[in-house]
Design a protein around this motif. Structure first.
Motif, PDB file in Angstrom:
ATOM      1  N   ALA A   1    -108.525  42.968 -34.392  1.00  0.00           N
ATOM      2  CA  ALA A   1    -108.837  41.779 -35.685  1.00  0.00           C
ATOM      3  C   ALA A   1    -109.616  40.868 -35.095  1.00  0.00           C
ATOM      4  N   ARG A   2    -109.162  40.362 -33.927  1.00  0.00           N
ATOM      5  CA  ARG A   2    -110.046  39.418 -33.160  1.00  0.00           C
ATOM      6  C   ARG A   2    -111.466  39.761 -32.981  1.00  0.00           C
ATOM      7  N   LYS A   3    -111.537  40.870 -32.357  1.00  0.00           N
ATOM      8  CA  LYS A   3    -112.806  41.858 -32.017  1.00  0.00           C
ATOM      9  C   LYS A   3    -113.598  41.423 -33.385  1.00  0.00           C
ATOM     10  N   HIS A   4    -113.259  42.137 -34.243  1.00  0.00           N
ATOM     11  CA  HIS A   4    -114.260  42.062 -35.408  1.00  0.00           C
ATOM     12  C   HIS A   4    -114.473  40.765 -36.032  1.00  0.00           C
ATOM     13  N   VAL A   5    -113.405  39.917 -36.029  1.00  0.00           N
ATOM     14  CA  VAL A   5    -113.696  38.451 -36.639  1.00  0.00           C
ATOM     15  C   VAL A   5    -114.740  37.810 -35.943  1.00  0.00           C
ATOM     16  N   THR A   6    -114.565  37.831 -34.498  1.00  0.00           N
ATOM     17  CA  THR A   6    -115.402  37.315 -33.645  1.00  0.00           C
ATOM     18  C   THR A   6    -117.077  37.602 -33.750  1.00  0.00           C
ATOM     19  N   GLN A   7    -117.166  38.986 -33.663  1.00  0.00           N
ATOM     20  CA  GLN A   7    -118.561  39.707 -33.968  1.00  0.00           C
ATOM     21  C   GLN A   7    -119.072  39.152 -35.298  1.00  0.00           C
ATOM     22  N   THR A   8    -118.152  39.377 -36.535  1.00  0.00           N
ATOM     23  CA  THR A   8    -118.566  38.698 -37.763  1.00  0.00           C
ATOM     24  C   THR A   8    -119.071  37.456 -37.876  1.00  0.00           C
ATOM     25  N   ARG A   9    -118.319  36.510 -37.417  1.00  0.00           N
ATOM     26  CA  ARG A   9    -118.529  35.128 -37.337  1.00  0.00           C
ATOM     27  C   ARG A   9    -119.939  34.898 -36.551  1.00  0.00           C
ATOM     28  N   ILE A  10    -119.885  35.282 -35.487  1.00  0.00           N
ATOM     29  CA  ILE A  10    -121.229  34.739 -34.665  1.00  0.00           C
ATOM     30  C   ILE A  10    -122.429  35.157 -35.303  1.00  0.00           C
ATOM     31  N   LEU A  11    -122.374  36.606 -35.701  1.00  0.00           N
ATOM     32  CA  LEU A  11    -123.672  37.186 -36.224  1.00  0.00           C
ATOM     33  C   LEU A  11    -124.115  36.559 -37.524  1.00  0.00           C
ATOM     34  N   THR A  12    -122.898  36.355 -38.220  1.00  0.00           N
ATOM     35  CA  THR A  12    -123.298  35.786 -39.554  1.00  0.00           C
ATOM     36  C   THR A  12    -123.831  34.429 -39.307  1.00  0.00           C
TER      37      THR A  12
ATOM     38  N   ILE B   1    -109.044  30.134 -27.584  1.00  0.00           N
ATOM     39  CA  ILE B   1    -110.444  30.060 -28.411  1.00  0.00           C
ATOM     40  C   ILE B   1    -110.170  29.796 -29.737  1.00  0.00           C
ATOM     41  N   GLU B   2    -110.634  28.442 -30.235  1.00  0.00           N
ATOM     42  CA  GLU B   2    -110.269  28.242 -31.668  1.00  0.00           C
ATOM     43  C   GLU B   2    -111.340  28.387 -32.512  1.00  0.00           C
ATOM     44  N   GLU B   3    -112.595  28.314 -32.137  1.00  0.00           N
ATOM     45  CA  GLU B   3    -113.765  28.557 -33.174  1.00  0.00           C
ATOM     46  C   GLU B   3    -115.007  29.005 -31.948  1.00  0.00           C
ATOM     47  N   ILE B   4    -115.889  29.801 -32.516  1.00  0.00           N
ATOM     48  CA  ILE B   4    -117.122  30.120 -31.816  1.00  0.00           C
ATOM     49  C   ILE B   4    -118.232  29.772 -32.929  1.00  0.00           C
ATOM     50  N   THR B   5    -118.997  28.875 -32.680  1.00  0.00           N
ATOM     51  CA  THR B   5    -120.153  28.522 -33.524  1.00  0.00           C
ATOM     52  C   THR B   5    -121.500  29.093 -33.032  1.00  0.00           C
ATOM     53  N   SER B   6    -122.609  28.938 -33.502  1.00  0.00           N
ATOM     54  CA  SER B   6    -123.678  29.524 -33.167  1.00  0.00           C
ATOM     55  C   SER B   6    -124.343  28.938 -31.854  1.00  0.00           C
ATOM     56  N   THR B   7    -123.647  27.509 -31.457  1.00  0.00           N
ATOM     57  CA  THR B   7    -124.289  26.906 -30.179  1.00  0.00           C
ATOM     58  C   THR B   7    -123.011  26.743 -29.483  1.00  0.00           C
ATOM     59  N   TYR B   8    -121.925  26.636 -29.701  1.00  0.00           N
ATOM     60  CA  TYR B   8    -120.691  25.952 -28.998  1.00  0.00           C
ATOM     61  C   TYR B   8    -119.425  26.940 -29.355  1.00  0.00           C
ATOM     62  N   VAL B   9    -118.581  26.650 -28.317  1.00  0.00           N
ATOM     63  CA  VAL B   9    -117.162  27.144 -28.386  1.00  0.00           C
ATOM     64  C   VAL B   9    -116.208  26.172 -28.157  1.00  0.00           C
ATOM     65  N   VAL B  10    -115.166  26.093 -29.266  1.00  0.00           N
ATOM     66  CA  VAL B  10    -114.013  25.145 -29.146  1.00  0.00           C
ATOM     67  C   VAL B  10    -112.708  25.652 -28.593  1.00  0.00           C
ATOM     68  N   VAL B  11    -112.218  25.268 -27.640  1.00  0.00           N
ATOM     69  CA  VAL B  11    -111.197  25.817 -26.890  1.00  0.00           C
ATOM     70  C   VAL B  11    -109.943  24.665 -27.143  1.00  0.00           C
ATOM     71  N   ARG B  12    -108.882  25.443 -27.845  1.00  0.00           N
ATOM     72  CA  ARG B  12    -107.780  24.528 -28.058  1.00  0.00           C
ATOM     73  C   ARG B  12    -106.835  24.466 -26.791  1.00  0.00           C
ATOM     74  N   LEU B  13    -106.720  23.458 -26.144  1.00  0.00           N
ATOM     75  CA  LEU B  13    -106.069  23.396 -24.936  1.00  0.00           C
ATOM     76  C   LEU B  13    -104.518  23.352 -25.227  1.00  0.00           C
ATOM     77  N   TRP B  14    -103.592  23.388 -24.131  1.00  0.00           N
ATOM     78  CA  TRP B  14    -102.138  23.576 -24.406  1.00  0.00           C
ATOM     79  C   TRP B  14    -101.650  22.358 -24.932  1.00  0.00           C
TER      80      TRP B  14
END
Length: 364
Positions: free
Chosen positions: A130-141, A219-232
């Motif tokens: 699920a994480r694989k396909h969701v990541t691909q879909t969000r970035i390419l979209t 990894i919380e969010e992957i946008t078209s230019t940056y990545v949001v990492v939610r720390l512990w």
């Protein structure tokens, strides 16, 4: 029809006011028909899956624009606008149609991504696929959405004679303006290309457990230019996409979510390793956090005072592995304190010429 309407025009009524009324009536008629259609569809879908209600909401605004354009076009066929007014209205309708096509394409892209992601559950225990396909879909979209916006803006500008060259430059990236824009947007374009690389090669995915800049997070969010990492500790670290292409980092869930946790203990040389190993197995088997795969205890190092004991236990994912490590550490220390205090680290003193303690070659 148009001749009939204008034949009844009172002499005191200016032509522009009658034309405006016809266009307004056409636009209002289109909006009213659109509202009735949306209400009918909502009533027909009542009680069904909430996804379809969401779909109607997403389509409402683009279809409203389409209804407005059709209403204005119908009114333009009845109005007597003259050459200048007809040309202005044609350009307005052309721009509206281009915007409608771009908007509809974005909406279709959004709907497709929702339909595609709908079959994958990120909250499942084994969510690697699920994480694989969701990541691909969000970035390419998001990448496709940016390209659609650029193309739509370029075509819309090309319909206006005064700014047509800007539309051509935007579409073809030609001339000095295009070169300057390309240089100015170089970091943005670099991250955009990095996003496509991440979507295809997938060094990271949504919800991956990673260590970046010596910080552990997910990894919380992957946008078209940056990545949001939610720390512990719930802080957010914002990193450009190029970071994950150019810099080394640790991905704890690249192929599987399962992890092996490590607990280090320092005990005395007299500590019975077999007893400690048996206790570790007992703790792991009694814990619901253990996945039943790996449990091991070994002496990994020896200093002049203590020996280092490494406890290995595996868990389903990174958060569970962290909790299991804490549980093992606490229970092993409690076991040493309560049952085997002699195995705790201690200092020895052997007086010169003094006798060694009987049965203790270490001279405790």
């Amino acid at each position: 029809m148009a001749d009939l309407i204008f034949s009844y025009r009172p002499d005191w009524t200016p032509l522009w006011l009658l034309n405006l009324a016809i266009l307004a009536t056409g636009a209002l008629g289109g909006l009213v028909l659109h509202g009735l259609l949306v209400r009918t569809i909502r009533r027909a879908l009542r009680g069904r899956d909430t996804y379809w209600a969401t779909l109607v909401v997403k389509l409402r605004r683009p279809t409203r624009l389409a209804a407005l354009i059709l209403g204005l076009a119908a009114g333009a066929g009845l109005a007597q606008l003259g050459e200048g007014g007809a040309e202005t209205l044609r350009r307005i309708l052309a721009i509206g149609f281009i915007i409608l096509v771009g908007w509809s394409t974005l909406t279709a892209l959004d709907i497709w991504s929702l339909l595609y992601i709908r079959g994958f559950k990120l909250d499942a225990e084994d969510n690697l696929l699920a994480r694989k396909h969701v990541t691909q879909t969000r970035i390419l979209t998001r990448t496709a959405a940016i390209l659609i916006v650029v193309l739509t803006t370029g075509f819309a500008l090309m319909t206006l004679p005064g700014v047509r060259q800007y539309g051509i430059s935007l579409l073809a990236s030609a001339g000095a303006a295009g070169i300057i824009a390309g240089l100015a947007l170089q970091p943005f374009l670099t991250n955009l290309i990095a996003g496509v690389q991440i979507a295809t090669t997938q060094p990271i995915r949504i919800d991956d457990a990673v260590i970046v800049e010596n910080e552990w997070g997910q990894i919380e969010e992957i946008t078209s230019t940056y990545v949001v990492v939610r720390l512990w500790d719930w802080r957010r670290m914002i990193l450009p996409l190029t970071y994950f292409i150019q810099q080394p980092f640790q991905n704890w869930t690249r192929e599987t979510a399962s992890l092996i946790g490590t607990v280090m203990l320092y005990v005395d040389y007299a500590a019975p390793i077999d007893v400690l190993r048996a206790k570790l197995e007992e703790i792991a088997k009694a814990s619901p956090l253990w996945d039943g795969q790996v449990v091991n205890l070994a002496v990994t190092e020896a200093s002049e005072r203590t020996i280092q004991v490494r406890c290995l236990v595996s868990a389903r994912n990174a958060p569970t592995a962290f909790d299991l490590r804490c549980e093992v550490r606490e229970k092993m220390i409690a076991f040493l304190q309560a049952e085997m205090p002699e195995a705790l680290p201690k200092d020895r003193l052997n007086l010169a010429g003094g006798p060694m303690a009987p049965g203790n070659p270490l001279g405790a």
